[in-house]
Design a protein around this motif. Sequence first.
Motif, mmCIF file in Angstrom:
data_model
loop_
_atom_site.group_PDB
_atom_site.id
_atom_site.type_symbol
_atom_site.label_atom_id
_atom_site.label_comp_id
_atom_site.label_asym_id
_atom_site.label_seq_id
_atom_site.Cartn_x
_atom_site.Cartn_y
_atom_site.Cartn_z
ATOM 1 N N SER A 173 60.689 -11.646 77.957
ATOM 2 C CA SER A 173 61.091 -12.802 78.764
ATOM 3 C C SER A 173 61.185 -12.393 80.234
ATOM 4 O O SER A 173 61.247 -11.200 80.556
ATOM 5 C CB SER A 173 62.451 -13.331 78.294
ATOM 6 N N PRO A 174 61.205 -13.360 81.145
ATOM 7 C CA PRO A 174 61.372 -13.049 82.569
ATOM 8 C C PRO A 174 62.679 -12.278 82.855
ATOM 9 O O PRO A 174 62.759 -11.535 83.827
ATOM 10 C CB PRO A 174 61.393 -14.425 83.237
ATOM 11 N N GLN A 175 63.663 -12.435 81.986
ATOM 12 C CA GLN A 175 64.940 -11.732 82.159
ATOM 13 C C GLN A 175 64.886 -10.307 81.600
ATOM 14 O O GLN A 175 65.841 -9.552 81.734
ATOM 15 C CB GLN A 175 66.085 -12.495 81.471
ATOM 16 N N GLY A 176 63.789 -9.941 80.948
ATOM 17 C CA GLY A 176 63.628 -8.603 80.403
ATOM 18 C C GLY A 176 64.008 -8.464 78.939
ATOM 19 O O GLY A 176 63.951 -7.372 78.384
ATOM 20 N N ASN A 177 64.378 -9.559 78.295
ATOM 21 C CA ASN A 177 64.684 -9.516 76.861
ATOM 22 C C ASN A 177 63.385 -9.427 76.077
ATOM 23 O O ASN A 177 62.397 -10.073 76.420
ATOM 24 C CB ASN A 177 65.456 -10.759 76.431
ATOM 25 N N THR A 178 63.392 -8.640 75.022
ATOM 26 C CA THR A 178 62.191 -8.491 74.214
ATOM 27 C C THR A 178 62.420 -9.044 72.811
ATOM 28 O O THR A 178 63.527 -8.999 72.285
ATOM 29 C CB THR A 178 61.758 -7.016 74.089
ATOM 30 N N THR A 179 61.348 -9.560 72.230
ATOM 31 C CA THR A 179 61.352 -10.029 70.855
ATOM 32 C C THR A 179 60.169 -9.383 70.154
ATOM 33 O O THR A 179 59.039 -9.480 70.631
ATOM 34 C CB THR A 179 61.211 -11.560 70.787
ATOM 35 N N VAL A 180 60.446 -8.709 69.048
ATOM 36 C CA VAL A 180 59.406 -8.080 68.245
ATOM 37 C C VAL A 180 59.272 -8.892 66.961
ATOM 38 O O VAL A 180 60.241 -9.099 66.240
ATOM 39 C CB VAL A 180 59.761 -6.609 67.917
ATOM 40 N N THR A 181 58.056 -9.366 66.682
ATOM 41 C CA THR A 181 57.794 -10.172 65.492
ATOM 42 C C THR A 181 56.677 -9.515 64.700
ATOM 43 O O THR A 181 55.642 -9.160 65.266
ATOM 44 C CB THR A 181 57.369 -11.600 65.887
ATOM 45 N N THR A 182 56.889 -9.363 63.400
ATOM 46 C CA THR A 182 55.845 -8.811 62.542
ATOM 47 C C THR A 182 55.298 -9.925 61.653
ATOM 48 O O THR A 182 56.010 -10.820 61.251
ATOM 49 C CB THR A 182 56.388 -7.675 61.650
ATOM 50 N N ARG A 183 54.009 -9.845 61.358
ATOM 51 C CA ARG A 183 53.343 -10.806 60.477
ATOM 52 C C ARG A 183 52.469 -10.041 59.495
ATOM 53 O O ARG A 183 51.843 -9.046 59.869
ATOM 54 C CB ARG A 183 52.446 -11.769 61.270
ATOM 55 N N GLY A 184 52.436 -10.506 58.256
ATOM 56 C CA GLY A 184 51.574 -9.907 57.253
ATOM 57 C C GLY A 184 52.207 -8.744 56.513
ATOM 58 O O GLY A 184 51.546 -8.084 55.720
ATOM 59 N N PHE A 185 53.473 -8.468 56.766
ATOM 60 C CA PHE A 185 54.196 -7.407 56.074
ATOM 61 C C PHE A 185 55.158 -8.044 55.079
ATOM 62 O O PHE A 185 55.668 -9.127 55.315
ATOM 63 C CB PHE A 185 55.013 -6.564 57.061
#
Length: 64
Positions: free
Chosen positions: A10-22
């Motif tokens: 995000s512009p604020q530096g927050n990160t989101t990690v999303t996995t698919r297919g696992f």
Amino acid sequence: MSRTIQILISPQGNTTVTTRGFSGRDCQEASRFLEQALGQRTREQLTAEYHQPVASERQQRNRA
């Protein structure tokens, strides 16, 4: 289904990690190195894929 790991920052530096297919804990294992590199986790949301049984290698080959 292909396996992917998506990282959103995000512009604020927050990160989101999303996995698919696992399935199951495979998703957590696949993204562990990213979580360690990015810092402390503030929240975890498990998807429906997490709750699916992990397919054996034979089942995965038969689907391909």
